[in-house]
Design a protein around this motif. Structure first.
Motif, PDB file in Angstrom:
ATOM      1  N   CYS A 158      -5.463   3.123   5.861  1.00  0.00           N
ATOM      2  CA  CYS A 158      -4.146   4.453   5.117  1.00  0.00           C
ATOM      3  C   CYS A 158      -5.492   5.302   3.945  1.00  0.00           C
ATOM      4  O   CYS A 158      -5.281   6.564   4.626  1.00  0.00           O
ATOM      5  CB  CYS A 158      -3.911   3.418   3.946  1.00  0.00           C
ATOM      6  SG  CYS A 158      -4.913   2.003   2.830  1.00  0.00           S
ATOM      7  N   CYS A 178      -8.672   1.277  -0.074  1.00  0.00           N
ATOM      8  CA  CYS A 178      -7.336   1.804  -0.615  1.00  0.00           C
ATOM      9  C   CYS A 178      -7.739   1.862  -1.702  1.00  0.00           C
ATOM     10  O   CYS A 178      -7.825   1.202  -2.092  1.00  0.00           O
ATOM     11  CB  CYS A 178      -7.153   0.292   0.950  1.00  0.00           C
ATOM     12  SG  CYS A 178      -5.562  -0.352   0.204  1.00  0.00           S
ATOM     13  N   PRO A 179      -5.931   2.035  -2.058  1.00  0.00           N
ATOM     14  CA  PRO A 179      -5.734   2.437  -3.844  1.00  0.00           C
ATOM     15  C   PRO A 179      -5.963   0.202  -4.170  1.00  0.00           C
ATOM     16  O   PRO A 179      -5.481   0.490  -5.107  1.00  0.00           O
ATOM     17  CB  PRO A 179      -4.859   2.996  -4.049  1.00  0.00           C
ATOM     18  CG  PRO A 179      -4.341   3.151  -2.397  1.00  0.00           C
ATOM     19  CD  PRO A 179      -5.418   2.639  -1.323  1.00  0.00           C
ATOM     20  N   CYS A 182       0.581  -1.352   0.062  1.00  0.00           N
ATOM     21  CA  CYS A 182       0.247  -0.055   0.054  1.00  0.00           C
ATOM     22  C   CYS A 182       0.770   1.583   0.108  1.00  0.00           C
ATOM     23  O   CYS A 182       1.852   1.190   0.938  1.00  0.00           O
ATOM     24  CB  CYS A 182      -1.128  -0.159   0.814  1.00  0.00           C
ATOM     25  SG  CYS A 182      -1.839   1.783   1.296  1.00  0.00           S
TER      26      CYS A 182
HETATM   27 ZN    ZN Z   1      -4.519   0.838   2.176  1.00  0.00          ZN
END
Ligand code: ZN
Length: 164
Positions: free
Chosen positions: A70, A74-75, A61
């Motif tokens: 995050c 999350c990407p 991440c």
């Molecule tokens: Zn993440």
């Protein structure tokens, strides 16, 4: 092409991520396409050094940290979706997905929809403590690492080559 299954390594004991990496190396040995996506982790550990040497792509991440979410979402969810939609892996490890769900940067629905996108030949391994019941129901292999003893409880610090 062989049919893939859905696996979960969960429980409070040590060994979930190391078991997943062990499976990666086995699959790589047979020439399978393997991808690792690591939620909530940004550290470079011994396994990452070896992964580079053997050509195992590990994606962490970009905002990885252990103590909280995050970003929402999350990407890495987009990255996992891409791997599955493009049928780009025979084995896909979603490391610490359960922790990402607990911290709220991945929703249970996002995790379930990843399983819905799984090509028939792709094996998915999800790791992390306290796997949600809905994911356990979708898996065909669930291993719980039981903590019988852990040297952390006796004050042994994290050691290079053992914990990282
Ligand atoms: Zn993440």
């Amino acid at each position: 092409m062989r049919k893939g299954e859905v696996q979960i390594y969960t429980g409070d004991g040590k060994g979930k991520t190391t078991a997943a990496f062990g499976l990666c190396f086995r699959a790589l040995g047979h020439g399978h396409r393997v991808r690792v996506i690591q939620f909530l982790k940004a550290e470079r550990c011994g396994e990452h050094v070896m992964a580079e040497k053997v050509g195992l792509p590990v994606t962490q991440c970009p905002m990885g940290r252990k103590s909280g979410p995050c970003a929402v979402p999350c990407p890495l969810i987009k990255e996992a979706e891409r791997v599955l939609k493009e049928n780009a892996a025979d084995l896909l490890v979603l490391d610490e997905l359960m922790a990402a769900i607990r911290h709220g940067c991945v929703s249970l629905d996002e995790a379930l929809s990843l399983l819905d996108m799984r090509p028939e030949n792709t094996e998915i391994v999800m790791t992390g403590r306290r796997a949600p019941r809905e994911l356990v129901e979708r898996a065909t292999l669930v291993t719980s690492m039981e903590k019988v003893k852990h040297f952390f409880d006796a004050g042994v610090p994290a050691r290079e080559g053992i914990e990282y």
